[in-house]
Every structure is written in structure tokens, then in C-alpha cells.
Motif scaffolding. Structure first.
Motif, PDB file in Angstrom:
ATOM      1  N   TYR A  37       0.863  -1.178   0.000  1.00 26.99           N
ATOM      2  CA  TYR A  37       0.000   0.000   0.000  1.00 26.99           C
ATOM      3  C   TYR A  37       0.898   1.227   0.000  1.00 26.99           C
ATOM      4  CZ  TYR A  37      -4.058  -2.882   1.055  1.00 26.99           C
ATOM      5  OH  TYR A  37      -5.060  -3.817   0.988  1.00 26.99           O
ATOM      6  N   CYS A  38       0.580   2.208  -0.839  1.00 28.56           N
ATOM      7  CA  CYS A  38       1.420   3.399  -0.946  1.00 28.56           C
ATOM      8  C   CYS A  38       1.527   4.132   0.384  1.00 28.56           C
ATOM      9  CB  CYS A  38       0.925   4.320  -2.051  1.00 28.56           C
ATOM     10  SG  CYS A  38      -0.768   4.912  -1.853  1.00 28.56           S
ATOM     11  N   TYR A  39       0.436   4.199   1.127  1.00 30.46           N
ATOM     12  CA  TYR A  39       0.468   4.936   2.392  1.00 30.46           C
ATOM     13  C   TYR A  39       1.346   4.230   3.430  1.00 30.46           C
ATOM     14  CZ  TYR A  39      -3.550   1.768   3.029  1.00 30.46           C
ATOM     15  OH  TYR A  39      -4.377   0.679   3.061  1.00 30.46           O
ATOM     16  N   ARG A  40       1.499   2.921   3.355  1.00 27.09           N
ATOM     17  CA  ARG A  40       2.422   2.206   4.250  1.00 27.09           C
ATOM     18  C   ARG A  40       3.858   2.385   3.783  1.00 27.09           C
ATOM     19  NH1 ARG A  40      -0.952  -2.977   5.020  1.00 27.09           N
ATOM     20  NH2 ARG A  40      -2.288  -2.295   6.709  1.00 27.09           N
ATOM     21  N   ALA A  41       4.058   2.231   2.493  1.00 26.28           N
ATOM     22  CA  ALA A  41       5.414   2.290   1.938  1.00 26.28           C
ATOM     23  C   ALA A  41       6.039   3.670   2.071  1.00 26.28           C
ATOM     24  CB  ALA A  41       5.392   1.881   0.469  1.00 26.28           C
ATOM     25  N   PHE A  42       5.269   4.731   1.801  1.00 26.45           N
ATOM     26  CA  PHE A  42       5.837   6.070   1.745  1.00 26.45           C
ATOM     27  C   PHE A  42       5.594   6.903   2.998  1.00 26.45           C
ATOM     28  CE2 PHE A  42       4.758   5.358  -2.927  1.00 26.45           C
ATOM     29  CZ  PHE A  42       5.966   4.717  -3.160  1.00 26.45           C
ATOM     30  N   GLU A  43       4.537   6.639   3.714  1.00 29.61           N
ATOM     31  CA  GLU A  43       4.184   7.463   4.871  1.00 29.61           C
ATOM     32  C   GLU A  43       4.131   6.667   6.181  1.00 29.61           C
ATOM     33  OE1 GLU A  43       3.629  10.807   4.862  1.00 29.61           O
ATOM     34  OE2 GLU A  43       4.052  10.924   2.715  1.00 29.61           O
TER      35      GLU A  43
END
Length: 161
Positions: free
Chosen positions: A78-84
Motif C-alpha cells: 500500500y502506498c500509504y504504508r510504503a511512503f508514509e
């Protein structure tokens, strides 16, 4: 090969198909993909392709380096896990707005890289749609604008002085 009723050889029968155009098109497609790959792999800005469920489909080397993970590691996250490092979609998610509104969006935010250094980044989200008009995902372009911000501050200070 054809034979006469008595088993004697009569000749050959065959079909000829000119594949010159097909080969030309395939070669043009290969060159186009090489150009695209070279551009995406060598650009300094982060580029991420994310599906409508917020899972990373593709990421360029610059973005993977920025957060200290391999491209392979990031695919499917998930982008929000990977980046944030979040458990849910980011409150200021530009992609959500881009997919909902059908237009590109952008925002400026602080980004913490793997080495702990904070950078000002400009995040642009471009929605992607299927043939039926349904949002299929988005592309994010993440550009480090820290140097630009510092230059603007120096110029502002000089102007005020």
C-alpha cells in the motif's frame, strides 16, 4: 505436398504471408518501450504507478532510493504504508482527489528520506481511467524542491534587505 491418386508427386501447395509490417510494428514498439524505460529509470524525480486500491504497481529507481527500499520490495505494498508508514490513506492524499475529480492535483509537503533528512517535495497525482471511464489508479510524480525553496527564501531575504 500433394500426390496424384496413383501416389505420384504432383507438387506443393502452400500459403505465403508477408509479415514485414508486423515485424516493423513490433520493432517500433520495442524501441518505444526502451525509450520509456530509459526515461523512467533515469529521471531524478520519483515516479510511482498505483492502482485504485492504493497498491504500488510500479516504481522507478529514484523513488525506491528515496525511501531506502528496493523496487521489488515496494511492488504490491500500500502506498500509504510504503511512503508514509501509515495504516490508512493519507489525509492529504492527492491521488484520491485526482481520481475523484478526474483531474491532476498537486501539493507541497515535507518528505523524510531514509537517511532522516527532511526535504520539501512537490507531489503531483495524475488519475488513470479505464475504457469505461472508471478510475483504475494514478501516477504520482514526486519532485524534490528543497533547493528551489532555499533559493526563493534567499531571494526574498535579499529583496527585503
Amino acid at each position: 505436398m500433394q500426390h496424384h491418386a496413383r501416389g505420384e508427386f504432383r507438387g506443393y501447395r502452400g500459403t505465403v504471408r508477408d509479415v514485414t509490417e508486423q515485424k516493423r510494428v513490433m520493432e517500433a514498439l520495442r524501441r518505444s518501450e526502451e525509450l520509456y524505460r530509459s526515461l523512467v529509470d533515469n529521471i531524478d524525480a520519483g515516479i510511482v504507478l498505483i492502482d485504485a486500491g492504493y497498491r504500488i504497481v510500479a516504481v522507478n529507481p529514484a523513488q525506491a532510493r528515496r525511501i531506502g527500499k528496493s523496487q521489488e520490495e515496494l511492488i504490491g505494498m500500500y502506498c500509504y504504508r510504503a511512503f508514509e508508514n501509515r495504516e490508512a490513506i493519507c489525509p492529504e492524499c492527492q491521488a484520491e482527489a485526482a481520481m475523484a475529480g478526474g483531474n491532476p492535483t498537486q501539493c507541497r509537503r515535507l518528505d523524510v528520506r531514509v537517511e532522516g533528512i527532511r526535504h520539501d517535495v512537490l507531489v503531483k497525482a495524475f488519475p488513470l481511467f479505464g475504457p469505461d471511464g472508471t478510475a483504475t489508479g494514478f501516477v504520482e510524480l514526486i519532485e524534490n524542491i528543497s533547493e528551489r525553496i532555499r533559493t526563493e527564501e534567499v531571494l526574498r531575504g535579499a529583496k527585503e534587505a
